[in-house]
Design a protein around this motif. Structure first.
Motif, PDB file in Angstrom:
ATOM      1  N   LYS A  16      30.335  50.722  50.278  1.00  0.00           N
ATOM      2  CA  LYS A  16      31.515  50.418  51.223  1.00  0.00           C
ATOM      3  C   LYS A  16      32.690  50.140  50.655  1.00  0.00           C
ATOM      4  O   LYS A  16      33.855  50.618  51.063  1.00  0.00           O
ATOM      5  N   TYR A  59      34.101  53.594  49.357  1.00  0.00           N
ATOM      6  CA  TYR A  59      34.382  54.544  50.528  1.00  0.00           C
ATOM      7  C   TYR A  59      36.106  53.830  50.616  1.00  0.00           C
ATOM      8  O   TYR A  59      36.880  54.698  50.964  1.00  0.00           O
ATOM      9  N   ARG A  60      35.924  52.358  50.820  1.00  0.00           N
ATOM     10  CA  ARG A  60      37.148  52.096  51.343  1.00  0.00           C
ATOM     11  C   ARG A  60      38.537  52.508  50.359  1.00  0.00           C
ATOM     12  O   ARG A  60      39.526  52.605  50.656  1.00  0.00           O
ATOM     13  N   LYS A 116      39.246  56.039  50.749  1.00  0.00           N
ATOM     14  CA  LYS A 116      39.969  56.335  51.838  1.00  0.00           C
ATOM     15  C   LYS A 116      41.539  55.632  51.623  1.00  0.00           C
ATOM     16  O   LYS A 116      42.561  56.424  52.177  1.00  0.00           O
ATOM     17  N   SER A 171      38.949  63.674  55.244  1.00  0.00           N
ATOM     18  CA  SER A 171      37.914  63.432  56.503  1.00  0.00           C
ATOM     19  C   SER A 171      36.816  62.482  55.807  1.00  0.00           C
ATOM     20  O   SER A 171      36.594  62.564  54.781  1.00  0.00           O
ATOM     21  N   TYR A 172      35.908  62.002  56.827  1.00  0.00           N
ATOM     22  CA  TYR A 172      34.665  61.162  56.408  1.00  0.00           C
ATOM     23  C   TYR A 172      33.749  62.087  55.384  1.00  0.00           C
ATOM     24  O   TYR A 172      33.443  61.227  54.446  1.00  0.00           O
ATOM     25  N   SER A 173      33.752  63.162  55.800  1.00  0.00           N
ATOM     26  CA  SER A 173      32.583  63.958  54.972  1.00  0.00           C
ATOM     27  C   SER A 173      33.162  64.422  53.710  1.00  0.00           C
ATOM     28  O   SER A 173      32.506  64.410  52.829  1.00  0.00           O
ATOM     29  N   ILE A 189      35.178  62.477  51.922  1.00  0.00           N
ATOM     30  CA  ILE A 189      35.271  61.385  51.213  1.00  0.00           C
ATOM     31  C   ILE A 189      33.903  61.122  50.654  1.00  0.00           C
ATOM     32  O   ILE A 189      33.513  60.597  49.385  1.00  0.00           O
ATOM     33  N   MET A 190      32.878  61.211  51.655  1.00  0.00           N
ATOM     34  CA  MET A 190      31.573  60.917  50.994  1.00  0.00           C
ATOM     35  C   MET A 190      31.025  62.038  50.046  1.00  0.00           C
ATOM     36  O   MET A 190      30.235  61.790  49.077  1.00  0.00           O
TER      37      MET A 190
END
Length: 128
Positions: A39, A42-43, A46, A53-55, A57-58
């Protein structure tokens, strides 16, 4: 802890290269499963890449964990990954001076190489 690392190091020297890379994948998965650290990562990603997008970044996050895991394994058994390294003392320190490095490529192994042959110091600024 050192004893444990030496046992892992000896085991890794006996494994084929594909098995070492597989171990890197498993280690990356273990890091990825730590939800608290994931987390935070990810933050941070971001914040650095708000348009992604979320994907995306993941994907960056998974690749980052894999790269970090391989670096750890490479640090334990560098000769398995770089057996034909032709970097010799003739490339460094022909005269007294300072060698400045950056975080690029496998800089951990470059530091190891230099530290085994020369007086060596690392300067760093504490993080806030």
């Amino acid at each position: 802890m050192i004893f444990f690392l030496r046992i892992i190091q000896k085991a890794f020297y006996r494994l084929p290269l594909w098995a070492l890379k597989f171990c890197g994948s498993l280690l990356a998965l273990i890091f990825y499963l730590n939800s608290r650290k994931r987390k935070i990562a990810y933050r941070n990603l971001k914040t650095a890449f708000p348009a992604k997008s979320y994907s995306e970044i993941m994907s960056i996050l998974r690749k980052s964990y894999y790269g970090f895991s391989l670096s750890l394994i490479e640090s334990l058994v560098p000769s398995r990954f770089y057996s034909n390294l032709e970097l010799t003392d003739s490339h460094f320190f022909k005269e007294p001076g300072v060698c400045v490095g950056i975080h690029a490529g496998s800089w951990e192994l470059a530091n190891l190489f230099i530290a085994q042959r020369h007086r060596f110091a690392i300067l760093a600024k504490p993080q806030k």
